[in-house]
Design a protein around this motif. Structure first.
Motif, PDB file in Angstrom:
ATOM      1  N   ASN A   5     -40.437 -39.462   9.812  1.00 54.68           N
ATOM      2  CA  ASN A   5     -40.843 -38.066   9.749  1.00 54.68           C
ATOM      3  C   ASN A   5     -41.146 -37.580  11.165  1.00 54.68           C
ATOM      4  O   ASN A   5     -41.236 -38.365  12.102  1.00 54.68           O
ATOM      5  CB  ASN A   5     -42.104 -37.938   8.867  1.00 54.68           C
ATOM      6  CG  ASN A   5     -42.518 -36.494   8.670  1.00 54.68           C
ATOM      7  OD1 ASN A   5     -41.673 -35.613   8.531  1.00 54.68           O
ATOM      8  ND2 ASN A   5     -43.821 -36.230   8.670  1.00 54.68           N
ATOM      9  N   HIS A  50     -43.243 -33.885  13.134  1.00 56.36           N
ATOM     10  CA  HIS A  50     -43.968 -32.638  12.889  1.00 56.36           C
ATOM     11  C   HIS A  50     -43.463 -31.524  13.800  1.00 56.36           C
ATOM     12  O   HIS A  50     -44.210 -30.619  14.158  1.00 56.36           O
ATOM     13  CB  HIS A  50     -45.468 -32.865  13.092  1.00 56.36           C
ATOM     14  CG  HIS A  50     -46.063 -33.860  12.145  1.00 56.36           C
ATOM     15  ND1 HIS A  50     -45.933 -33.759  10.779  1.00 56.36           N
ATOM     16  CD2 HIS A  50     -46.781 -34.998  12.364  1.00 56.36           C
ATOM     17  CE1 HIS A  50     -46.560 -34.767  10.199  1.00 56.36           C
ATOM     18  NE2 HIS A  50     -47.069 -35.544  11.139  1.00 56.36           N
ATOM     19  N   HIS A  66     -40.437 -30.839   3.500  1.00 51.68           N
ATOM     20  CA  HIS A  66     -41.877 -30.582   3.593  1.00 51.68           C
ATOM     21  C   HIS A  66     -42.258 -29.429   2.658  1.00 51.68           C
ATOM     22  O   HIS A  66     -43.287 -29.479   1.985  1.00 51.68           O
ATOM     23  CB  HIS A  66     -42.257 -30.217   5.027  1.00 51.68           C
ATOM     24  CG  HIS A  66     -42.145 -31.393   5.977  1.00 51.68           C
ATOM     25  ND1 HIS A  66     -42.841 -31.445   7.159  1.00 51.68           N
ATOM     26  CD2 HIS A  66     -41.445 -32.556   5.909  1.00 51.68           C
ATOM     27  CE1 HIS A  66     -42.558 -32.593   7.779  1.00 51.68           C
ATOM     28  NE2 HIS A  66     -41.705 -33.259   7.041  1.00 51.68           N
ATOM     29  N   TYR A 101     -43.354 -29.930  -1.153  1.00 51.24           N
ATOM     30  CA  TYR A 101     -43.691 -31.344  -1.361  1.00 51.24           C
ATOM     31  C   TYR A 101     -44.752 -31.486  -2.449  1.00 51.24           C
ATOM     32  O   TYR A 101     -45.757 -30.763  -2.451  1.00 51.24           O
ATOM     33  CB  TYR A 101     -44.211 -31.959  -0.057  1.00 51.24           C
ATOM     34  CG  TYR A 101     -44.816 -33.347  -0.239  1.00 51.24           C
ATOM     35  CD1 TYR A 101     -44.013 -34.477  -0.187  1.00 51.24           C
ATOM     36  CD2 TYR A 101     -46.176 -33.508  -0.507  1.00 51.24           C
ATOM     37  CE1 TYR A 101     -44.565 -35.747  -0.373  1.00 51.24           C
ATOM     38  CE2 TYR A 101     -46.728 -34.763  -0.693  1.00 51.24           C
ATOM     39  CZ  TYR A 101     -45.918 -35.890  -0.631  1.00 51.24           C
ATOM     40  OH  TYR A 101     -46.454 -37.136  -0.824  1.00 51.24           O
TER      41      TYR A 101
END
Length: 268
Positions: free
Chosen positions: A100, A102, A137, A140
């Motif tokens: 992942n 950000h 995202h 989710y």
């Protein structure tokens, strides 16, 4: 050596120390206004509810200051109740590898892996049945995660089947050498392979007695460990050089997946 019965999971404090980007409280300023920030720590909490704890975590080095603290990272999960005990005593723990970031450039990506207790070695599964599972995202939910992980676990019999096939296939010396040469191309490109000299017998020499078999599974594990850990020397420019361990997790995953695909070719 880890306890075969129970793996020690990393605590939140340990994770903050080794991979702080997991706990990013907000996304990078470069994301669009439509981006939904879900910290990786939220997924870790949800995975814990499903029985999966973290055994490893790492991040890539941020190339720009703007991505520092938001860069791509890897979290490795294991479930002590999900284990494959081979008849030959070869204990393997299935793993879930989560990548992942950000910075808005990556969805949650789940990849299936295996951890082999005899050598404490991590393998990455790569088959058409085990394609990466992605979750956006935005939107989710714990329920969706539960469904995705359940789906991955339900495919584990296919992994056992692949392992057993490899264990039942013996490679003669010619085939073993061919496999090792092809395996090296997952790490070195064609130009590099022409420039360097590697003793293939060294690549095929087991580190431990448990891997001294002539079956494909044993040979695959010996070669995989050498290629990933850099446990071999090569000659380049007339000098003997020591190969380095692959530490970049993206390269590690890529090479591991290609090695698994290569091994499966020999089961066809």
């Amino acid at each position: 050596m880890l306890d075969l019965e129970k793996s020690e999971f990393l605590s939140k404090e340990e994770l903050r120390e080794i991979c702080p980007v997991i706990f990013a409280e907000k996304a990078s300023n470069e994301v669009s206004k439509h981006y939904t920030h879900i910290p990786t720590s939220k997924v870790i909490d949800d995975m814990a509810t499903l029985g999966w704890g973290v055994v490893d975590a790492k991040s890539v080095k941020a190339r720009k200051n703007s991505t520092k603290g938001y860069q791509k990272h890897l979290v490795v999960f294991r479930n002590n109740d999900v284990v494959i005990n081979g008849e030959d005593g070869d204990t393997v723990f299935p793993q879930v590898l989560l990548t992942n970031s950000h910075d808005g450039k990556n969805a949650f990506t789940f990849t299936a892996g295996l951890f082999r207790m005899v050598c404490e070695n991590g393998l990455v599964i790569s088959t058409t049945q085990f394609e990466d599972v992605k979750m956006r995202h935005m939107g989710y939910t714990f329920e969706e995660l539960q469904v995705k992980i359940k789906g991955m676990v339900e495919k584990l019999p296919l992994t056992v089947e692949s392992m057993n096939k490899m264990k039942n296939i013996e490679l003669n010396e010619e085939k073993a050498v061919e496999f090792a040469k092809k395996a090296l191309t997952t790490r070195f490109n064609e130009k590099e392979m022409k420039r360097i000299k590697i003793d293939i017998k060294d690549i095929l020499t087991p580190v431990r007695v448990e891997d001294s078999g002539k079956d494909l599974w044993s040979i695959f594990n010996v070669v995989q460990e050498k290629v990933i850990d850099g446990d071999f020397t090569y000659i380049a420019g007339g000098k003997v050089r020591k190969a380095r361990q692959i530490k970049n997790f993206r390269q590690d995953q890529k090479v591991n997946q290609e090695l698994f695909e290569l091994a499966l070719e020999y089961t066809a």
